[in-house]
Design an enzyme around this catalytic site. Structure first.
Site, PDB file in Angstrom:
ATOM      1  N   GLY A   1      -9.156   7.267 -20.598  1.00 40.58           N
ATOM      2  CA  GLY A   1     -10.256   7.547 -19.689  1.00 40.58           C
ATOM      3  C   GLY A   1     -10.038   8.857 -18.970  1.00 40.58           C
TER       4      GLY A   1
ATOM      5  N   GLY B   1     -10.341  10.581 -14.813  1.00 35.70           N
ATOM      6  CA  GLY B   1     -10.556  10.333 -13.397  1.00 35.70           C
ATOM      7  C   GLY B   1     -10.774  11.626 -12.656  1.00 35.70           C
TER       8      GLY B   1
ATOM      9  N   ASP C   1      -5.787   5.859  -0.633  1.00 38.75           N
ATOM     10  CA  ASP C   1      -6.921   5.459  -1.470  1.00 38.75           C
ATOM     11  C   ASP C   1      -6.639   4.122  -2.147  1.00 38.75           C
ATOM     12  OD1 ASP C   1      -9.490   5.830  -2.455  1.00 38.75           O
ATOM     13  OD2 ASP C   1      -8.804   6.886  -4.247  1.00 38.75           O
TER      14      ASP C   1
END
Length: 392
Positions: free
Chosen positions: A41, A43, A156
Site C-alpha cells: 500500500g 501512506g 498519531d
C-alpha cells in the site's frame, strides 16, 4: 501498510483481509539489499513493499515520497527519528532493521507484523468484548512506555496503527511518522492545520500545542472506545472534522455504548482533558498490572483468531516467490539498487499512483481481487515499519 489513514485501498475487501498486491511494471525488483515480494500500500510517508533480505528474513520496506525529500529539513529529521526508533524495544512494537536516509529517495526497512489492524478487526468482525479491550489496554500501555522511553511521542495513535496478533497487540507508525509531521508543519503553519487524525487527537493537539507523552494516553482512550463500541467518543452528532475537534477540546466524551462499568471508568480517566489531571502511562500500568502477551489473543472473537491463523499460513505461500501482475517484468535488474535503492525507488514512486489509478479504473472489481491463496497478513510500517513478533 500500515496504517489506514492514507493507505492505498484498491478495494475495501482487500483491505479488510490484509491482502498484498502484485508488483507493477513501475516497481523495482530490489530496494537496497531487499528483494521485493509485493506491494502493501501507500501512506502519507511513502509506498510500502513486502520484501525479503538476503539472509531470508521477511521485512517491510517503506520508500519516502518525493514531496518529503524536497524539504531540506526532512533528511536530518528522518535520520534522527530512525535512530530513535531503533532504541524502542521489540516486544510491543515493530523493530527498525535498516535504513538509507541519504539515498535519493530515503527508505526504511522494518520487521513485519502478521496480523490485522484494530480497524480491520472492528470493521470486519465488530467491536471487541470487554476482556479483550482490557488486554488491549495493557498491551498498548506497555508499547507506549517503550516508545516514550526512547524520547518519542507517537502523536498519531489510532486503530490503523494498532496491530492485533497472536502474541498480543503491537503499536506501529511511531517516530518516523513524526518526521513527516514536522515537514508538514513547516509547510502548513500559515493554514493553521493540525498534525494528527481527527477523532484521535488530544485536546492540546487540537489547540496547536506540543504533544507530550500524556497526549498518547488521551488518544489511547479514543482507541479503546473504538475497540469497545466501533464508534468515536467525540464523533456522535459531529457533522465534520472541525466539529469533532471542537468536541475533543470542549465536550465530554460519549461513552454510553461502553457497557462494562470498569472499562468505562478506565476510558473516562484516559480522556481527562487537563494534562495535569490525566494519569500517566506508569500510573496506569501500576494499577492494571500484568503483561500483555499471547494470552491477550484469547479474548479475541473466534473468527478473528481463525483469520489470524489463516493469514500466517498464507504468508508462507506468498513468500515463496515475488508476486507480479501477469506479463509484468521488473523495470530494473535485481542488482540495480545495490547502492541504496535510490533509482528504483524513484521509478516506483513516479509511476505507482498512475499505475494504480489507470488499472483500477480499467478493470472491474471482480477481476482485481486476488485469489485467497495469495492473501497475507497486513505488513505495516512502524515509524516506518512493521514487526517480527508474531510467529505462529
Amino acid at each position: 501498510m500500515t496504517g489506514v489513514h492514507d493507505d492505498d485501498r484498491a478495494d475495501d475487501e482487500d483491505y479488510l483481509d490484509g491482502g498484498i498486491k502484485p508488483l507493477t511494471p513501475s516497481d523495482p525488483a530490489r530496494i537496497g539489499p531487499y528483494l521485493l515480494l509485493g506491494r502493501l500500500g501507500a501512506g502519507g510517508m511513502g509506498r510500502v513493499y513486502l520484501a525479503r533480505a538476503d539472509g531470508g528474513r521477511t521485512v517491510a520496506v517503506k520508500v519516502v515520497h518525493a514531496e518529503h525529500v524536497a524539504d531540506p529539513q526532512f533528511r536530518a529529521r528522518f535520520r534522527r527519528e530512525v535512530d530513535a526508533a531503533r532504541r524502542v524495544g521489540e516486544r510491543h512494537t515493530a523493530p527498525v532493521l535498516d535504513a538509507a536516509p541519504d539515498a535519493e529517495f530515503p527508505w526504511v526497512a522494518t520487521g513485519y507484523v502478521p496480523g490485522l489492524s484494530l480497524e480491520q478487526v472492528v470493521r470486519g468482525h465488530g467491536a471487541l468484548p470487554a476482556d479483550a479491550v482490557r488486554a488491549l489496554a495493557t498491551g498498548l500501555l506497555h508499547a507506549l512506555k517503550d516508545i516514550h522511553a526512547a524520547k518519542i511521542v507517537h502523536r498519531d495513535l489510532k486503530p490503523s496503527n494498532v496491530m492485533l496478533t497472536m502474541e498480543g497487540p503491537k503499536v506501529i507508525d511511531f517516530g518516523i511518522a513524526r518526521a513527516v509531521g514536522t515537514t508538514v508543519e513547516s509547510l502548513l503553519t500559515s493554514t493553521g492545520m493540525m498534525i494528527g487524525s481527527p477523532g484521535f487527537m488530544a485536546p492540546e493537539q487540537v489547540r496547536g500545542e506540543s504533544a507530550v507523552p500524556k497526549s498518547d494516553v488521551f488518544t489511547l482512550g479514543c482507541v479503546l472506545t473504538y475497540a469497545a463500541t466501533g464508534t468515536l467518543p467525540f464523533g456522535h452528532g459531529a457533522s465534520n472534522q472541525h466539529a469533532i475537534m471542537y468536541k475533543i477540546a470542549e465536550a465530554e466524551p460519549d461513552l454510553k455504548r461502553v457497557k462494562d462499568a470498569d472499562l468505562k471508568a478506565l476510558i473516562a480517566r484516559l480522556l481527562t482533558k487537563s494534562i495535569d489531571e490525566r494519569p500517566s502511562v506508569d500510573e496506569l500500568l501500576a494499577e492494571l498490572g500484568g503483561e500483555a502477551g499471547p494470552a491477550a489473543a484469547a479474548g479475541l472473537p473466534a473468527p478473528v483468531v481463525s483469520h489470524l491463523a489463516r493469514q500466517a499460513a498464507q504468508l508462507l505461500d506468498a513468500e515463496a516467490k515475488p508476486l507480479r501482475q501477469e506479463g509484468d517484468r521488473a523495470t530494473l535488474p535485481l542488482g540495480a539498487a545495490a547502492d541504496g535503492g535510490a533509482a528504483p525507488a524513484g521509478a516506483a514512486l513516479a509511476g505507482a499512483a498512475q499505475a494504480d489509478g489507470g488499472e483500477t479504473a480499467a478493470k472491474p472489481k471482480r477481476e482485481r481481487r486476488r485469489p485467497w491463496l495469495v492473501a497475507v497478513p497486513l505488513v505495516v510500517v512502524v515509524g516506518g515499519g512493521g514487526g517480527t513478533l508474531a510467529v505462529l
